[in-house]
Design an enzyme around this catalytic site. Structure first.
Site, PDB file in Angstrom:
ATOM      1  CB  SER A  65      34.265  42.921  22.959  1.00 39.22           C
ATOM      2  OG  SER A  65      34.949  42.071  21.971  1.00 39.22           O
TER       3      SER A  65
ATOM      4  CG  ASN B 239      37.387  35.250  14.597  1.00 36.81           C
ATOM      5  OD1 ASN B 239      39.132  34.921  14.797  1.00 36.81           O
ATOM      6  ND2 ASN B 239      36.476  33.969  13.728  1.00 36.81           N
ATOM      7  CE1 TYR B 240      33.713  40.417  13.776  1.00 36.02           C
ATOM      8  CE2 TYR B 240      33.612  38.757  13.983  1.00 36.02           C
ATOM      9  CZ  TYR B 240      33.460  39.914  13.434  1.00 36.02           C
ATOM     10  OH  TYR B 240      33.282  40.175  12.041  1.00 36.02           O
ATOM     11  CG  LEU B 241      32.578  37.628  21.607  1.00 35.17           C
ATOM     12  CD1 LEU B 241      32.161  36.440  22.480  1.00 35.17           C
ATOM     13  CD2 LEU B 241      32.048  38.533  22.087  1.00 35.17           C
TER      14      LEU B 241
ATOM     15  CB  SER C  86      30.792  35.583  18.129  1.00 35.96           C
ATOM     16  OG  SER C  86      30.045  34.870  18.964  1.00 35.96           O
TER      17      SER C  86
END
Length: 792
Positions: free
Chosen positions: A622, A749-751, A746
DNA sequence: ATGTTGACTTAGGAAGAAGTTG
DNA sequence: CAACTTCTTCCTAAGTCAACAT
């Protein structure tokens, strides 16, 4: 914050290096080919405007240079590419195959014992050597109070809404000054109060649920709410452990029963027709359906399949059919191909009918009621039987995944709900009323013996809250990451081996966004590793290489057998530590033999409430997006160019996290067609410009209204075509850069979605350009709550 | 400590739907 | 409108991590 990402430059460089060898080779190769193609095209079309092409190439190069300067996307041009020529995905398969052949056996027997041996050995070593002071040091080092005292005032980063409505406390996260156990009690009390109030508000159906009228009433209510989109994020959350109060659903949809093949479709064994029993035939069809796939040629796959198939045969069949190589599935395979062809050829009406039926099933089984709200279920269909195909070099590939019956199914719902009836003539395995879990249905799968679940869609409250919570934890890490980094840097000097290993592993997890790396059972799954489970064979130390000092070369298979390859310059201390860890070890020994994810996570928990290894991935992903967006976005660009910047920022993250994909099969071709389009557009632009010129000349002579208007319209045409051309070029760049990088993972799930939402608002980009419908549903909370100055 | 299990997130590929083009 | 490409959804495997058992 200077310390936000001391590693970022290296991370990103490093990441591009992650693609290094094989990928790079591939990329370079592709570049050349691409150029060749372009040249061909030029010759063919003869309209070539080579000037233009060159200038575009130049532009690209310049852009890339710039990015490189920024420490962003460009990969270093070091020459490490020679060795690996195959693409990562292909390579990873081959690699693991080789390795497994060689070392699987060894491992199976050795590993556990060896581990123990090692531990014994090292205890001796350490007690005699410099690592004597273990106990004291351990206490000295974990020093949790210091870290825990770290001001945990979320207020800075917490939007006002959150302040007024307390965050859910999954792990007592945000009350940090109180000891956990106390919190639990307090929280429950609070929660009860809260809920009582809450329930009064929304009129729980609990008491009335047996009454049908009231059911109807709630349904109406739910419909109303549906229309105005429930904003769960503006409501209070349940405290600790309780996931819902009311849950009602229709149960799962089972896989359709097996339908026997028509008699004309024949199976042959050793050249002779054999009529199979229904069970054996069904399993045979599974194999036949996969015949085109490469893995039906793999030894392990065939062996596993044949073994399981025989179990489904009658005893006569078993005696008759003894060699898979003598089996001929061709007619079956042919039959299924025809079937799918026929499906494609169906008329619109037929297709429409099927669609409607699916929609009906979705309406009936695809939703549940959870706490007064109708919520979408993610996977309401039970997985059909078939042949197991693990990823990478999986020892169980080809085994039969058995059919799930109602008798295997556990239903979870609330006591006061209408329990879904099992299919007639069947019973459920169990009916459970556990509101400490989120699943509706579960069963045990027969390959790994693990439990599978039916759960809610990502757009649901229960998933969304958790997702939001995840990003809040990552933001808390942001506030203490400097401290933690200093802390592990200190630990590199520790006298205790265990602490050093922990500190080096954590450094990798932080710097390279590696996964934690749990131990896995040997021979049960593909041989893949994460940070804590790295083995000596997975890294190489280069005191000096390519004019860089202390370089660590990683090469291992990670999750899903995706290859991680990276050359990273590290600090001298880390390097020396690694040398120490590798002393007197075999290649298949653990690099961090005194460490596992449990130890690591326990330590992290002491550093920050709720901190685990994977939070670093979220945090670094992030923060990288946020920083890259800041760097790459140019306010004067048009929308298309801004989106390219966004995609590049996204790409930096995907590279950091090593999210790869197999290059699309049609990649080269589609690149060429796009280039052709670009060329055509350029011609069109040249024409338009010429037209404009002559119109201008004409206007000068004539000086009448009509010709003036003509000039204006021609101008507009030129502008329009220019824009179109630009768009195409941007598209080409984007696609090229994206060849084997997957952005979706991403993004999903990640940002922290609020970063993207804020960016969109700030630059006037419609959110639809960044998130499609599903993604907008999943991130509804973020879209609603983030404004343009949101900061992660 | 170490091992085991359960619940949940993360992951890439396949299938299907939608859009585009010749 | 058929063929092809591209985007979306579905599918389910493969991780992480904590709680519990030994």
């Amino acid at each position: 914050m200077s310390g936000d990402q001391p590693h970022n430059d290296s991370q990103i460089n490093v990441d591009f290096r992650a693609n290094d060898s094989h990928k790079h080779k591939d990329k370079e190769h592709r570049h050349k080919e691409h150029k060749k193609d372009k040249e061909k095209d030029r010759e063919k079309t003869k309209h070539s405007n080579s000037e233009h092409k060159d200038s575009i190439e130049k532009k690209h190069k310049e852009k890339e240079k710039e990015r490189h300067k920024d420490g962003s996307l460009e990969r270093p041009k070091d020459g490490s590419s020679e060795k690996h020529k195959i693409t990562s995905l292909e390579r990873s398969k081959d690699d693991s195959l080789e390795r497994n052949k060689n070392s699987l056996e060894k491992h199976k027997n050795k590993h556990k014992e060896k581990d123990k041996e090692k531990r014994r050995e090292e205890k001796v070593r350490s007690s005699s050597g410099d690592v004597k002071v273990k106990k004291e040091k351990e206490n000295g080092f974990s020093s949790p109070p210091r870290i825990k005292d770290e001001p945990n005032d979320d207020s800075l980063y917490t939007p006002p809404k959150e302040n007024s409505k307390p965050l859910k406390r999954f792990r007592n996260d945000d009350i940090c000054d109180i000891k956990p156990k106390k919190i639990k009690i307090e929280d429950i009390k609070k929660a009860k109060k809260r809920k009582q109030e809450h329930e009064e508000d929304i009129k729980p159906k609990k008491v009335k649920s047996k009454n049908k009228d009231s059911h109807a009433a709630t349904r109406k209510k739910i419909k109303k709410e549906e229309e105005q989109k429930w904003k769960w994020w503006e409501e209070e959350r349940y405290a600790d452990g309780i996931k819902w109060k009311f849950l009602e659903h229709k149960g799962p949809i089972f896989a359709p029963q097996y339908e026997s093949l028509p008699d004309k479709v024949k199976f042959y064994y050793d050249g002779k027709v054999v009529k199979l029993s229904s069970k054996a035939e069904e399993v045979a069809t599974f194999f036949a359906k996969m015949l085109d796939h490469e893995y039906t040629t793999k030894e392990i796959f065939r062996k596993n399949f044949f073994k399981d198939w025989k179990k489904e045969m009658t005893s006569e069949e078993r005696t008759a059919i003894t060699n898979l190589n003598k089996c001929n599935f061709n007619e079956l395979s042919q039959y299924f191909k025809e079937q799918s062809e026929a499906r494609k050829q169906m008329t619109k009406e037929e297709k429409q009918k099927i669609k409607e039926e699916n929609e009906k099933l979705l309406q009936e089984y695809g939703y549940c009621v959870m706490d007064n709200h109708k919520e979408r279920i993610a996977n309401f269909r039970i997985e059909p039987p078939g042949l197991f195909r693990g990823r990478g070099n999986h020892p169980k590939m080809g085994r039969l995944k058995r059919r799930i019956r109602p008798e295997d199914i556990i239903i979870n719902c609330s006591k006061d709900s209408k329990v879904p009836p099992p299919p007639s003539g069947h019973k459920w395995k169990e009916i459970r009323h556990d509101n400490k879990v989120t699943w509706l249905v579960s069963w045990t799968e027969n390959i790994q013996g693990s439990i599978k679940y039916i759960m809610l869609n990502p757009s649901s409250r229960i998933k969304g809250e958790k997702d939001w919570q995840k990003y809040e934890t990552a933001r808390r890490l942001k506030k203490c990451v400097d401290k933690i980094r200093n802390n592990y840097r200190e630990d590199w000097k520790s006298k205790e081996m265990k602490v050093r290993q922990r500190a080096v592993a954590l450094y990798f997890i932080d710097k390279l966004a590696l996964r934690a790396g749990n131990e896995k059972e040997e021979g049960e799954t593909a041989d893949t590793v994460g940070c804590c489970s790295l083995r000596v064979e997975h890294i190489k130390l280069h005191p000096e290489i390519d004019s860089q000092e202390y370089v660590v070369e990683f090469d291992f298979l990670g999750k899903d057998s995706i290859r991680y390859y990276n050359k990273v310059p590290v600090e001298k201390r880390v390097f020396k530590n690694l040398q120490l860890f590798m002393e007197n070890k075999q290649t298949d020994d653990d690099l961090f033999d005194r460490l596992n994810t449990g130890i690591l996570n326990k330590h992290l928990q002491d550093l920050m409430e709720g901190l685990t290894a994977k939070v670093f991935r979220t945090y670094n992903a992030s923060i990288t997006l946020q920083q890259q967006l800041k760097e790459l976005t140019n306010g004067d660009d048009n929308v298309a160019a801004k989106i390219l910047s966004y995609n590049r920022a996204n790409r930096a993250v995907a590279i950091l996290c090593n999210h790869q994909r197999a290059p699309p099969k049609t990649f080269e071709k589609s690149m060429i067609t796009l280039q052709t389009k670009i060329d055509a557009k350029k011609d069109q632009l040249a024409d338009a410009k010429r037209d404009l010129k002559s119109a201008k000349a004409d206007a000068k002579v004539r000086r009448d209204e009509k010709s003036k208007r003509m000039v204006e319209s021609k101008k507009k045409t030129v502008q329009r075509v220019e824009e179109q051309l630009m768009k195409l070029e941007v598209q080409a760049t984007d696609r090229e850069e994206n060849k084997q990088i997957a952005l979706g993972t991403s993004k999903l799930n990640y940002l922290d979605p609020r970063i993207s939402v804020a960016w969109c608002k700030k630059f006037g980009i419609p959110i639809e350009k960044i998130y499609n419908k599903t993604q907008r549903e999943k991130f509804a909370w973020a879209i609603d709550m983030a404004d343009e100055d949101y900061e992660f």
